[in-house]
Enzyme design. Structure first.
Site, short mmCIF file in Angstrom:
data_model
loop_
_atom_site.label_atom_id
_atom_site.label_comp_id
_atom_site.label_asym_id
_atom_site.label_seq_id
_atom_site.Cartn_x
_atom_site.Cartn_y
_atom_site.Cartn_z
N HIS A 86 2.66 -16.29 9.17
CA HIS A 86 1.57 -16.00 8.42
C HIS A 86 0.51 -17.28 8.11
CE1 HIS A 86 4.04 -12.71 7.81
NE2 HIS A 86 3.02 -11.80 7.51
N LYS A 106 11.38 -5.18 16.29
CA LYS A 106 10.45 -6.37 16.01
C LYS A 106 11.07 -7.67 15.51
CE LYS A 106 8.86 -5.47 11.16
NZ LYS A 106 7.69 -4.99 10.40
N ASP A 131 1.79 -7.90 16.46
CA ASP A 131 1.79 -8.28 15.02
C ASP A 131 0.31 -8.49 14.61
OD1 ASP A 131 2.90 -8.62 12.50
OD2 ASP A 131 4.21 -10.16 13.09
N ARG A 138 14.94 -9.96 5.22
CA ARG A 138 14.39 -8.72 6.35
C ARG A 138 15.15 -8.26 7.40
NH1 ARG A 138 8.50 -10.51 7.56
NH2 ARG A 138 8.32 -8.44 8.15
#
Length: 470
Positions: free
Chosen positions: A119, A106, A191, A76
């Site tokens: 996460h 970000k 986020d 990413r």
């Protein structure tokens, strides 16, 4: 009041819109070294986004991915080089914002050197302030200089700034560093607050209040309906009790209204036209652009007289590789792409994500009947041992073997003896498919010139910027 409609559209509107154009991942775009291509990808994504109702994209990632084992950023990111990430970030900000979509740099102040997926848990980085200033902050500084209108926070503790709170909840990071030191005047968005790094440590509601007091303008209240209601209720109660001041809320509201009403004029363009959107999204020209960028991203790192395969001969090709997050379609799709390129027959075989000895034996039986072998591998952090064992066994079969990394480009460290190796940067840690990239890899296998240069280094094997051609 018109709404912000936002999403992660990191590889194009296809990430959330059926039939949207599918572009390579940011690491693939980084491999092209082409800033015009990076801006064009963002431009097309913005045009399709506005046509389908989105006016805010949580992209580009300005993270410098210096940790090869990073379990959440990986492909990413544009790469490990600070200058490359800075330049690509600026190019995409221009492409998005010139075409009516808010861009988001970000994850501030950098998520590229973490070894924990936020996460799932709370990450902390222990590098010093100098490393922060020289490696991780420059892309955000470049983004601010380019006029980026939003920045997303990282659920990461930055020890050099605040060793106690993650950036999302830290006034030292959001107000002290981002607002006061770096001069950012746009929107700060958190986020997702349902991520375990926040929800499991502080709870969605209390953390929302902390984030706004720290300097965030918008709280990304994802998760279950009860979690979202908890966030709303906590903010409402905090405002009524004085824990959250009206002055602090008004500061954020002004920035929000300025963006909605004046900069992006959302009152004038509130609605989408489905018929018009259907004509705009994924046009042949957009698909062609995506395919060209993908071909220029494919990085050929090793070729011991294995490639290119002759597309016009009548040879049999075996495509064998692992399930990715339980899906067999990736390998089957690659086999179909090979079938479209080759005049010879194609056989495919799918193993478990961590290939078993029994499956490797079955693959070798199929290999004995094939003339050449394509073996995709996938890692989002470390490569499963079974996949490396599969590649090594196939290489020992004596048949021409090309391995294609579908995720991180570091897979070859686990099977350096393979005859040929291609990095495609096609799949991230959630397994979201980017067939544009693996189709381009198949084209390269059958003779298309590879255009990519490594946007990272592979320790002990290949330096940053390495890439072969035919």
């Amino acid at each position: 009041m018109p709404l912000f409609v936002s999403a992660d559209l990191e590889y194009g509107t296809a990430q959330h819109v059926t039939d949207g154009t599918i572009f390579p991942r940011q690491m693939g775009i980084g491999a092209t070294r082409n800033l015009k291509a990076a801006e064009e990808v963002a431009k097309i994504t913005a045009i399709e986004s506005r046509a389908t109702g989105f006016n805010w994209n949580y992209s580009p990632l300005a993270d410098v991915n210096t940790n090869p084992a990073n379990p959440v950023i990986g492909v990413r990111s544009f790469g490990e080089n600070t200058d490359l990430v800075s330049q690509m970030t600026v190019a995409q900000i221009k492409g998005y914002q010139k075409n009516g979509v808010i861009a988001t740099a970000k994850h501030f102040p950098g998520h590229g050197d973490t070894s924990v997926d936020s996460h799932l848990g709370l990450a902390a980085v222990t590098y010093d302030r100098k490393t922060l200033e020289e490696v991780h902050l420059p892309p955000f500084k470049a983004a601010i200089a380019a006029g980026v209108d939003s920045i997303m926070t990282a659920h990461v503790i930055i020890n050099a700034i605040d060793p106690e709170l993650p950036a999302t909840l830290s006034k030292k990071v959001l107000t002290g560093l981002l607002r006061e030191e770096m001069g950012f005047k746009g929107l700060i968005v958190t986020d997702a607050m349902s991520m375990h790094a926040i929800s499991e440590e502080w709870g969605s509601g209390p953390a929302a209040v902390m984030a706004v007091n720290a300097g965030a303008d918008i709280v990304m209240a994802t998760g279950t309906l009860p979690e979202q209601l908890e966030t709303f209720d906590a903010l409402n109660k905090a405002l009524k009790s004085g824990q959250l001041s009206e002055k602090r809320v008004d500061e954020s509201l002004k920035r929000i209204f300025d963006a909605k009403l004046f900069k992006y004029k959302l009152f004038k363009d509130r609605y989408t036209n489905p018929d018009k959107a259907a004509k705009i999204v994924s046009t042949p020209a957009y698909k062609q652009t995506a395919a060209e960028v993908a071909r220029n991203s494919i990085t050929l790192l090793k070729n011991n007289k294995v490639l290119p395969f002759n597309a016009s001969d009548n040879k049999t090709t075996l495509v064998v590789g692992p399930k990715i997050y339980g899906s067999t379609s990736y390998i089957e799709d690659i086999a179909k792409a090979a079938d479209d390129k080759s005049a010879g027959s194609i056989t495919s075989f799918v193993t478990a994500t961590d290939s078993t000895d029994t499956e490797i034996g079955q693959a070798l039986q199929l290999a004995s009947k094939a003339d050449r072998i394509i073996v995709p591998t996938f890692s989002a952090s470390g490569l499963p041992a079974g996949q490396a064992k599969l590649v090594k066994a196939l290489q020992q079969s004596g048949k021409p073997v090309v391995a294609v990394s579908l995720g991180l480009p570091y897979d070859i460290q686990s099977y350096p003896e393979v005859g040929a190796y291609i990095a495609s940067y096609a799949v991230e840690r959630w397994g979201s498919p980017v067939p544009t990239s693996w189709n381009a890899a198949v084209e390269v296998i059958f003779g298309t010139q590879p255009g990519g240069k490594l946007p990272v280094s592979i320790e002990g094997l290949y330096k940053y910027g390495y890439g072969l051609s035919y």
